[in-house]
Design a protein around this motif. Structure first.
Motif, PDB file in Angstrom:
ATOM      1  N   SER A  59      37.776   1.088   2.183  1.00 44.93           N
ATOM      2  CA  SER A  59      36.811   2.184   2.242  1.00 44.93           C
ATOM      3  C   SER A  59      37.309   3.432   1.517  1.00 44.93           C
ATOM      4  CB  SER A  59      36.444   2.523   3.688  1.00 44.93           C
ATOM      5  OG  SER A  59      37.552   3.053   4.372  1.00 44.93           O
ATOM      6  N   ASP A  60      38.646   3.569   1.372  1.00 45.09           N
ATOM      7  CA  ASP A  60      39.227   4.711   0.666  1.00 45.09           C
ATOM      8  C   ASP A  60      40.514   4.251  -0.004  1.00 45.09           C
ATOM      9  OD1 ASP A  60      40.354   7.081  -0.247  1.00 45.09           O
ATOM     10  OD2 ASP A  60      40.570   7.979   1.739  1.00 45.09           O
ATOM     11  N   ALA A  61      40.441   4.009  -1.309  1.00 42.73           N
ATOM     12  CA  ALA A  61      41.606   3.501  -2.046  1.00 42.73           C
ATOM     13  C   ALA A  61      42.802   4.446  -1.957  1.00 42.73           C
ATOM     14  CB  ALA A  61      41.232   3.261  -3.502  1.00 42.73           C
ATOM     15  N   ASN A  62      42.566   5.704  -1.622  1.00 45.17           N
ATOM     16  CA  ASN A  62      43.649   6.684  -1.520  1.00 45.17           C
ATOM     17  C   ASN A  62      44.050   6.967  -0.074  1.00 45.17           C
ATOM     18  OD1 ASN A  62      43.931   7.213  -4.346  1.00 45.17           O
ATOM     19  ND2 ASN A  62      41.964   8.274  -4.244  1.00 45.17           N
ATOM     20  N   ALA A  63      43.684   6.054   0.856  1.00 43.10           N
ATOM     21  CA  ALA A  63      44.019   6.256   2.281  1.00 43.10           C
ATOM     22  C   ALA A  63      45.528   6.466   2.424  1.00 43.10           C
ATOM     23  CB  ALA A  63      43.559   5.059   3.098  1.00 43.10           C
ATOM     24  N   ARG A  64      45.895   7.380   3.308  1.00 43.31           N
ATOM     25  CA  ARG A  64      47.290   7.762   3.508  1.00 43.31           C
ATOM     26  C   ARG A  64      47.783   7.374   4.891  1.00 43.31           C
ATOM     27  NH1 ARG A  64      49.105   8.577  -1.499  1.00 43.31           N
ATOM     28  NH2 ARG A  64      47.495   9.577  -2.699  1.00 43.31           N
ATOM     29  N   ASP A  65      49.071   7.395   5.039  1.00 36.73           N
ATOM     30  CA  ASP A  65      49.759   7.031   6.288  1.00 36.73           C
ATOM     31  C   ASP A  65      49.728   8.218   7.263  1.00 36.73           C
ATOM     32  OD1 ASP A  65      51.311   5.639   8.116  1.00 36.73           O
ATOM     33  OD2 ASP A  65      53.192   5.957   7.016  1.00 36.73           O
ATOM     34  N   GLU A  66      48.520   8.652   7.608  1.00 35.88           N
ATOM     35  CA  GLU A  66      48.290   9.874   8.380  1.00 35.88           C
ATOM     36  C   GLU A  66      48.888   9.876   9.781  1.00 35.88           C
ATOM     37  OE1 GLU A  66      44.060  10.011   8.396  1.00 35.88           O
ATOM     38  OE2 GLU A  66      43.944  10.755   6.327  1.00 35.88           O
ATOM     39  N   ASN A  67      49.065   8.701  10.384  1.00 32.43           N
ATOM     40  CA  ASN A  67      49.537   8.637  11.773  1.00 32.43           C
ATOM     41  C   ASN A  67      51.053   8.514  11.898  1.00 32.43           C
ATOM     42  OD1 ASN A  67      46.877   8.713  12.760  1.00 32.43           O
ATOM     43  ND2 ASN A  67      46.665   6.535  12.350  1.00 32.43           N
ATOM     44  N   ASN A  68      51.764   8.549  10.768  1.00 32.10           N
ATOM     45  CA  ASN A  68      53.215   8.381  10.811  1.00 32.10           C
ATOM     46  C   ASN A  68      53.839   9.463  11.691  1.00 32.10           C
ATOM     47  OD1 ASN A  68      56.088   8.267  10.050  1.00 32.10           O
ATOM     48  ND2 ASN A  68      55.347   6.853   8.487  1.00 32.10           N
ATOM     49  N   LYS A  69      54.762   9.051  12.549  1.00 30.91           N
ATOM     50  CA  LYS A  69      55.424  10.004  13.442  1.00 30.91           C
ATOM     51  C   LYS A  69      56.318  10.971  12.672  1.00 30.91           C
ATOM     52  CE  LYS A  69      54.771   7.159  17.369  1.00 30.91           C
ATOM     53  NZ  LYS A  69      55.187   6.578  18.576  1.00 30.91           N
ATOM     54  N   ASN A  70      56.715  10.576  11.464  1.00 30.23           N
ATOM     55  CA  ASN A  70      57.507  11.437  10.597  1.00 30.23           C
ATOM     56  C   ASN A  70      56.532  12.171   9.668  1.00 30.23           C
ATOM     57  OD1 ASN A  70      59.071  12.553   8.548  1.00 30.23           O
ATOM     58  ND2 ASN A  70      60.471  10.807   8.463  1.00 30.23           N
ATOM     59  N   ALA A  71      56.347  13.463   9.898  1.00 27.44           N
ATOM     60  CA  ALA A  71      55.361  14.247   9.144  1.00 27.44           C
ATOM     61  C   ALA A  71      55.596  14.185   7.635  1.00 27.44           C
ATOM     62  CB  ALA A  71      55.371  15.693   9.616  1.00 27.44           C
ATOM     63  N   SER A  72      56.841  14.044   7.200  1.00 23.49           N
ATOM     64  CA  SER A  72      57.126  14.014   5.761  1.00 23.49           C
ATOM     65  C   SER A  72      56.636  12.728   5.098  1.00 23.49           C
ATOM     66  CB  SER A  72      58.621  14.215   5.500  1.00 23.49           C
ATOM     67  OG  SER A  72      59.349  13.096   5.954  1.00 23.49           O
ATOM     68  N   LEU A  73      56.297  11.694   5.886  1.00 27.47           N
ATOM     69  CA  LEU A  73      55.820  10.417   5.329  1.00 27.47           C
ATOM     70  C   LEU A  73      54.304  10.264   5.401  1.00 27.47           C
ATOM     71  CD1 LEU A  73      58.557   8.002   6.751  1.00 27.47           C
ATOM     72  CD2 LEU A  73      58.416   9.021   4.458  1.00 27.47           C
ATOM     73  N   ARG A  74      53.611  11.232   5.947  1.00 24.79           N
ATOM     74  CA  ARG A  74      52.158  11.108   6.144  1.00 24.79           C
ATOM     75  C   ARG A  74      51.344  11.117   4.861  1.00 24.79           C
ATOM     76  NH1 ARG A  74      52.117  15.054  11.350  1.00 24.79           N
ATOM     77  NH2 ARG A  74      53.156  13.572  12.732  1.00 24.79           N
ATOM     78  N   SER A  75      51.928  11.537   3.766  1.00 19.85           N
ATOM     79  CA  SER A  75      51.179  11.577   2.510  1.00 19.85           C
ATOM     80  C   SER A  75      51.343  10.301   1.683  1.00 19.85           C
ATOM     81  CB  SER A  75      51.605  12.790   1.674  1.00 19.85           C
ATOM     82  OG  SER A  75      52.966  12.663   1.323  1.00 19.85           O
TER      83      SER A  75
END
Length: 140
Positions: A59-75
């Motif tokens: 649904s979104d080819a650019n979907a990101r790892d938004e739920n990662n517990k490490n904020a620096s990896l959410r993008s």
């Protein structure tokens, strides 16, 4: 009659004497949640797996790892996200690996067990007995 019994007995002995070939866990696997597909491959002596697609990615080819517990990896993108790392063992069970779940951003200790050529069980645990098991089906 004796010949049939002898042939059957030798076939049984031959089957018991030769080791069963283990299923190969490498390939593309369908997960039971979010339409996910994970490619399992060899990473040195271990197994690893990356997320190839899911309903979120479709649904979104650019979907990101938004739920990662490490904020620096959410993008980081969900496509090709490392989900399985460090599984060793075999020929039918691999242990000691980590399972990353992008749905909750958690990383869990895991076990991969091949149940047949086209089915595996992935078990992830916070600590035993707090575990969840999924059955994955081979796509290719």
């Amino acid at each position: 009659m004796k010949i049939k019994v002898l042939l059957a007995a030798s076939a049984l002995i031959g089957a018991l004497a030769s080791p069963a070939l283990a299923a190969d866990p490498t390939g593309l696997w369908q997960t039971p949640t979010n339409g996910g597909q994970v490619r399992i491959s060899r990473c040195g002596q271990a197994l690893c797996g990356t997320l190839i697609t899911s309903s979120h990615i479709r649904s979104d080819a650019n979907a990101r790892d938004e739920n990662n517990k490490n904020a620096s990896l959410r993008s980081r993108p969900l496509r090709n996200l490392p989900m399985l790392t460090g599984f060793t063992g075999g020929p039918t069970e691999w242990r000691g690996g980590s399972v990353y779940n992008p749905a909750d951003g958690g990383t869990y200790r895991g076990t991969i067990t091949m149940t047949n050529d086209n089915t595996l069980r992935l078990r992830g645990c916070i600590v035993a007995p707090l575990c969840k098991t999924q059955t994955w089906t081979r796509v290719q």
